[in-house]
Motif scaffolding. Structure first.
Motif, PDB file in Angstrom:
ATOM      1  N   ASP A 183       1.299 -12.734  10.382  1.00 20.37           N
ATOM      2  CA  ASP A 183      -0.035 -12.243  10.793  1.00 20.37           C
ATOM      3  C   ASP A 183       0.026 -11.645  12.198  1.00 20.37           C
ATOM      4  O   ASP A 183      -0.658 -12.085  13.126  1.00 20.37           O
ATOM      5  CB  ASP A 183      -1.074 -13.367  10.741  1.00 20.37           C
ATOM      6  N   ILE A 184       0.853 -10.629  12.350  1.00 22.01           N
ATOM      7  CA  ILE A 184       1.088 -10.017  13.657  1.00 22.01           C
ATOM      8  C   ILE A 184      -0.039  -9.056  14.017  1.00 22.01           C
ATOM      9  O   ILE A 184      -0.556  -8.332  13.158  1.00 22.01           O
ATOM     10  CB  ILE A 184       2.451  -9.301  13.656  1.00 22.01           C
ATOM     11  N   GLU A 229       8.639  -0.621  13.918  1.00 22.28           N
ATOM     12  CA  GLU A 229       9.076  -1.347  12.727  1.00 22.28           C
ATOM     13  C   GLU A 229      10.174  -2.358  13.081  1.00 22.28           C
ATOM     14  O   GLU A 229      10.164  -3.497  12.592  1.00 22.28           O
ATOM     15  CB  GLU A 229       9.596  -0.363  11.674  1.00 22.28           C
ATOM     16  N   ASN A 230      11.110  -1.953  13.920  1.00 23.75           N
ATOM     17  CA  ASN A 230      12.194  -2.853  14.300  1.00 23.75           C
ATOM     18  C   ASN A 230      11.692  -4.037  15.122  1.00 23.75           C
ATOM     19  O   ASN A 230      12.191  -5.165  14.977  1.00 23.75           O
ATOM     20  CB  ASN A 230      13.257  -2.094  15.089  1.00 23.75           C
ATOM     21  N   ALA A 283       1.828   0.527   8.115  1.00 26.80           N
ATOM     22  CA  ALA A 283       2.816   0.646   7.044  1.00 26.80           C
ATOM     23  C   ALA A 283       3.702  -0.598   6.926  1.00 26.80           C
ATOM     24  O   ALA A 283       4.278  -0.840   5.855  1.00 26.80           O
ATOM     25  CB  ALA A 283       3.681   1.882   7.262  1.00 26.80           C
ATOM     26  N   VAL A 284       3.801  -1.388   7.997  1.00 26.71           N
ATOM     27  CA  VAL A 284       4.590  -2.622   7.927  1.00 26.71           C
ATOM     28  C   VAL A 284       3.691  -3.860   7.979  1.00 26.71           C
ATOM     29  O   VAL A 284       4.120  -4.955   8.336  1.00 26.71           O
ATOM     30  CB  VAL A 284       5.657  -2.683   9.042  1.00 26.71           C
ATOM     31  N   GLY A 285       2.428  -3.676   7.600  1.00 28.02           N
ATOM     32  CA  GLY A 285       1.539  -4.803   7.433  1.00 28.02           C
ATOM     33  C   GLY A 285       0.844  -5.307   8.665  1.00 28.02           C
ATOM     34  O   GLY A 285       0.277  -6.403   8.655  1.00 28.02           O
ATOM     35  N   ALA A 307       0.960   5.636  16.052  1.00 30.44           N
ATOM     36  CA  ALA A 307       1.375   4.234  16.159  1.00 30.44           C
ATOM     37  C   ALA A 307       0.631   3.363  15.160  1.00 30.44           C
ATOM     38  O   ALA A 307       1.232   2.460  14.543  1.00 30.44           O
ATOM     39  CB  ALA A 307       1.140   3.729  17.582  1.00 30.44           C
ATOM     40  N   ARG A 308      -0.644   3.621  14.978  1.00 28.67           N
ATOM     41  CA  ARG A 308      -1.414   2.834  13.995  1.00 28.67           C
ATOM     42  C   ARG A 308      -0.869   3.034  12.589  1.00 28.67           C
ATOM     43  O   ARG A 308      -0.775   2.074  11.806  1.00 28.67           O
ATOM     44  CB  ARG A 308      -2.892   3.200  14.071  1.00 28.67           C
ATOM     45  N   LEU A 309      -0.513   4.263  12.255  1.00 29.92           N
ATOM     46  CA  LEU A 309       0.065   4.525  10.931  1.00 29.92           C
ATOM     47  C   LEU A 309       1.346   3.727  10.733  1.00 29.92           C
ATOM     48  O   LEU A 309       1.561   3.122   9.664  1.00 29.92           O
ATOM     49  CB  LEU A 309       0.358   6.021  10.769  1.00 29.92           C
ATOM     50  N   ARG A 310       2.224   3.730  11.730  1.00 31.93           N
ATOM     51  CA  ARG A 310       3.506   3.043  11.595  1.00 31.93           C
ATOM     52  C   ARG A 310       3.305   1.525  11.508  1.00 31.93           C
ATOM     53  O   ARG A 310       3.992   0.839  10.747  1.00 31.93           O
ATOM     54  CB  ARG A 310       4.424   3.395  12.767  1.00 31.93           C
TER      55      ARG A 310
END
Length: 248
Positions: free
Chosen positions: A151-152, A138-139, A210-212, A204-207
């Motif tokens: 669009d990361i 996330e960071n 969750a941030v798009g 990792a995919r979940l995290r």
């Protein structure tokens, strides 16, 4: 030198690669596992510093400039590749400057490479379970967005696989406290109460989701069961591979 080239839909001006175990100057236990020499890039694993320097020099020939080597501490700090002090303590790295190279070293932890669709910013993260649970992805994504990234997308490099990553209940709880759906990434180990097999790729995919970050590539290469890779859990004394990304 053997390399792993990410297969993803990154823009043409993105350079990215991951090293494997073979093809350098380091001897056992940092070799290729078959009696040959290895490409250990970790300066902190008691390998001969002169050999590590020679291995890094081999890698440097493929890169626009010296990578921003960090001191990884299983945390959530993110540095900028062009301004990071030597051996800065961080587990994330970003850059919006062409030629600056983000790098993460691993030997079971998950390396994550990131870029935006426009090819204006790149990032790399070292996602061991502690850093992953604490928010290193996330960071890193936030730092990329602060530099204009939109669009990361992400590529998940080689890491300990879900059939090998046995953890305690405290690891499961650390993720469950953040997101109850993380339960799907853990399977109980038969006959071992309080022990689970964890899928770090799923976590990792979940995290990222969750941030798009929805465009996620890679995953599925197990460092423990595939002898092409260094693995701390398998070998204890071992070298480190590198995953790198830069703007051309």
């Amino acid at each position: 030198m053997e390399l792993l080239i990410p297969e993803w839909d990154a823009p043409a001006n993105i350079g990215a690669l991951a090293t494997l175990r073979a093809g350098g100057y380091s001897a056992h236990p940092y070799g290729d596992g078959e009696g040959g020499l290895g490409l250990n890039l970790g300066a902190h694993v008691e390998d001969d510093p002169a050999l590590v320097a020679k291995n890094r020099a081999l890698l440097r020939r493929l890169l626009p400039q010296e990578p921003a080597w960090l001191s990884q501490v299983h945390g959530t700090t993110v540095e900028d590749a062009e301004t990071a002090p030597p051996a800065a303590q961080a587990d994330g790295c970003v850059s919006a400057l062409a030629g600056a190279v983000c790098v993460m070293m691993t030997a079971d932890c998950l390396p994550v490479l990131l870029c935006d669709r426009a090819g204006t910013v790149v990032g790399a993260a070292h996602a061991g379970w502690r850093g992953l649970a604490a928010g290193v992805l996330e960071n890193t994504v936030a730092a990329m967005r602060a530099r204009g990234g939109k669009d990361i997308m992400a590529w998940l490099g080689p890491a300990i696989g879900p059939e090998q990553f046995e953890v305690g209940a405290e690891v499961r709880e650390a993720f469950m406290q953040h997101d109850a759906t993380a339960d799907a990434a853990f399977r109980s180990v038969a006959g071992r109460p309080g022990k689970y097999l964890a899928d770090i790729y799923h976590l990792a995919r979940l995290r990222l989701n969750a941030v798009g970050v929805a465009d996620i590539f890679g995953g599925g290469l197990c460092t423990v069961s595939d002898s092409r890779f260094y693995s701390y859990r398998r070998d204890k004394a071992t070298g480190r591979m590198a995953s790198l990304i830069w703007l051309k």
